[in-house]
Scaffold this motif. Structure first.
Motif, PDB file in Angstrom:
ATOM      1  N   LYS A  81       0.815  -1.209   0.000  1.00 24.80           N
ATOM      2  CA  LYS A  81       0.000   0.000   0.000  1.00 24.80           C
ATOM      3  C   LYS A  81       0.854   1.266   0.000  1.00 24.80           C
ATOM      4  N   ASN A  82       1.968   1.244   0.707  1.00 28.18           N
ATOM      5  CA  ASN A  82       2.839   2.426   0.782  1.00 28.18           C
ATOM      6  C   ASN A  82       3.472   2.755  -0.560  1.00 28.18           C
ATOM      7  N   VAL A  83       3.793   1.730  -1.340  1.00 29.94           N
ATOM      8  CA  VAL A  83       4.399   1.955  -2.651  1.00 29.94           C
ATOM      9  C   VAL A  83       3.397   2.662  -3.552  1.00 29.94           C
ATOM     10  N   TYR A  84       2.149   2.216  -3.538  1.00 28.78           N
ATOM     11  CA  TYR A  84       1.117   2.848  -4.355  1.00 28.78           C
ATOM     12  C   TYR A  84       0.844   4.278  -3.896  1.00 28.78           C
ATOM     13  N   LYS A  85       0.912   4.507  -2.582  1.00 32.24           N
ATOM     14  CA  LYS A  85       0.700   5.864  -2.066  1.00 32.24           C
ATOM     15  C   LYS A  85       1.808   6.813  -2.508  1.00 32.24           C
ATOM     16  N   MET A  86       3.025   6.306  -2.698  1.00 31.63           N
ATOM     17  CA  MET A  86       4.122   7.163  -3.134  1.00 31.63           C
ATOM     18  C   MET A  86       4.132   7.353  -4.651  1.00 31.63           C
ATOM     19  N   CYS A  87       3.892   6.301  -5.399  1.00 26.02           N
ATOM     20  CA  CYS A  87       3.994   6.367  -6.863  1.00 26.02           C
ATOM     21  C   CYS A  87       2.768   7.015  -7.510  1.00 26.02           C
ATOM     22  N   GLY A  88       1.611   6.835  -6.951  1.00 21.88           N
ATOM     23  CA  GLY A  88       0.388   7.374  -7.541  1.00 21.88           C
ATOM     24  C   GLY A  88       0.418   8.881  -7.734  1.00 21.88           C
ATOM     25  N   PRO A  89       0.672   9.648  -6.671  1.00 22.30           N
ATOM     26  CA  PRO A  89       0.740  11.104  -6.845  1.00 22.30           C
ATOM     27  C   PRO A  89       1.872  11.567  -7.767  1.00 22.30           C
ATOM     28  N   ALA A  90       2.969  10.806  -7.813  1.00 23.19           N
ATOM     29  CA  ALA A  90       4.068  11.166  -8.723  1.00 23.19           C
ATOM     30  C   ALA A  90       3.598  11.063 -10.176  1.00 23.19           C
ATOM     31  N   PHE A  91       2.920   9.966 -10.519  1.00 25.19           N
ATOM     32  CA  PHE A  91       2.397   9.819 -11.875  1.00 25.19           C
ATOM     33  C   PHE A  91       1.292  10.837 -12.165  1.00 25.19           C
ATOM     34  N   LEU A  92       0.476  11.121 -11.171  1.00 28.14           N
ATOM     35  CA  LEU A  92      -0.560  12.141 -11.350  1.00 28.14           C
ATOM     36  C   LEU A  92       0.051  13.490 -11.695  1.00 28.14           C
ATOM     37  N   SER A  93       1.061  13.893 -10.942  1.00 28.85           N
ATOM     38  CA  SER A  93       1.659  15.211 -11.183  1.00 28.85           C
ATOM     39  C   SER A  93       2.423  15.252 -12.500  1.00 28.85           C
ATOM     40  N   LEU A  94       3.131  14.189 -12.823  1.00 25.96           N
ATOM     41  CA  LEU A  94       3.869  14.151 -14.081  1.00 25.96           C
ATOM     42  C   LEU A  94       2.908  14.182 -15.276  1.00 25.96           C
ATOM     43  N   GLY A  95       1.845  13.405 -15.207  1.00 30.50           N
ATOM     44  CA  GLY A  95       0.862  13.396 -16.285  1.00 30.50           C
ATOM     45  C   GLY A  95       0.162  14.728 -16.431  1.00 30.50           C
ATOM     46  N   LEU A  96      -0.187  15.348 -15.317  1.00 29.60           N
ATOM     47  CA  LEU A  96      -0.847  16.652 -15.373  1.00 29.60           C
ATOM     48  C   LEU A  96       0.089  17.716 -15.947  1.00 29.60           C
ATOM     49  N   MET A  97       1.376  17.633 -15.589  1.00 28.97           N
ATOM     50  CA  MET A  97       2.343  18.591 -16.117  1.00 28.97           C
ATOM     51  C   MET A  97       2.476  18.449 -17.635  1.00 28.97           C
ATOM     52  N   LEU A  98       2.594  17.234 -18.136  1.00 27.61           N
ATOM     53  CA  LEU A  98       2.699  17.018 -19.580  1.00 27.61           C
ATOM     54  C   LEU A  98       1.424  17.440 -20.293  1.00 27.61           C
ATOM     55  N   LEU A  99       0.290  17.145 -19.705  1.00 27.92           N
ATOM     56  CA  LEU A  99      -0.992  17.504 -20.299  1.00 27.92           C
ATOM     57  C   LEU A  99      -1.132  19.017 -20.433  1.00 27.92           C
ATOM     58  N   VAL A 100      -0.809  19.743 -19.388  1.00 25.80           N
ATOM     59  CA  VAL A 100      -0.919  21.208 -19.417  1.00 25.80           C
ATOM     60  C   VAL A 100       0.099  21.811 -20.385  1.00 25.80           C
TER      61      VAL A 100
END
Length: 132
Positions: A81-100
């Motif tokens: 669960k901790n791995v998903y909690k760390m990686c999820g927001p990282a992918f969210l922010s990276l994807g949002l940055m590329l999208l914008v």
């Protein structure tokens, strides 16, 4: 230091001929530069113009959706669960940055295309009036 070659009659080259050689080299470099493509504009398709921002938007959207999936997996009871909690927001922010970035890039390209069309129009007007 290299000694300049002498002419067949034995005299050395004059300073004017040296200047002509350097200016000839400069004009050759100018001809082969990439700035020449600005003046010789061929019509390009929409895909040729917008393919880079479209690819960035697509990759950004995919990474953002992957981040949503990873983040939602952290809500479920799983071993790592901790791995998903760390990686999820990282992918969210990276994807949002590329999208914008991709979405902002498209209006910038449109503005450049309009400016290029205006400058070509002004160049044609100038050549029409001044080349008579």
């Amino acid at each position: 230091m290299e000694i300049p070659p002498k002419s067949p009659d034995g005299s050395e080259k004059s300073p004017q001929s040296k200047e002509l050689l350097t200016s000839n080299t400069a004009s050759t470099l100018c001809i082969s530069s990439r700035s020449e493509s600005v003046w010789t504009s061929a019509s390009r398709s929409k895909w040729d113009i917008y393919h880079k921002p479209v690819i960035v938007v697509s990759v950004g959207a995919a990474v953002f959706l992957f981040g949503i999936v990873i983040t939602s997996l952290s809500c479920i009871q799983i071993k790592n669960k901790n791995v998903y909690k760390m990686c999820g927001p990282a992918f969210l922010s990276l994807g949002l940055m590329l999208l914008v970035c991709g979405l902002v890039w498209i209006p910038i390209i449109r503005k450049k295309q309009k400016q290029r069309q205006k400058s070509q129009f002004l160049q044609s007007l100038k050549s029409f009036f001044f080349n008579r």
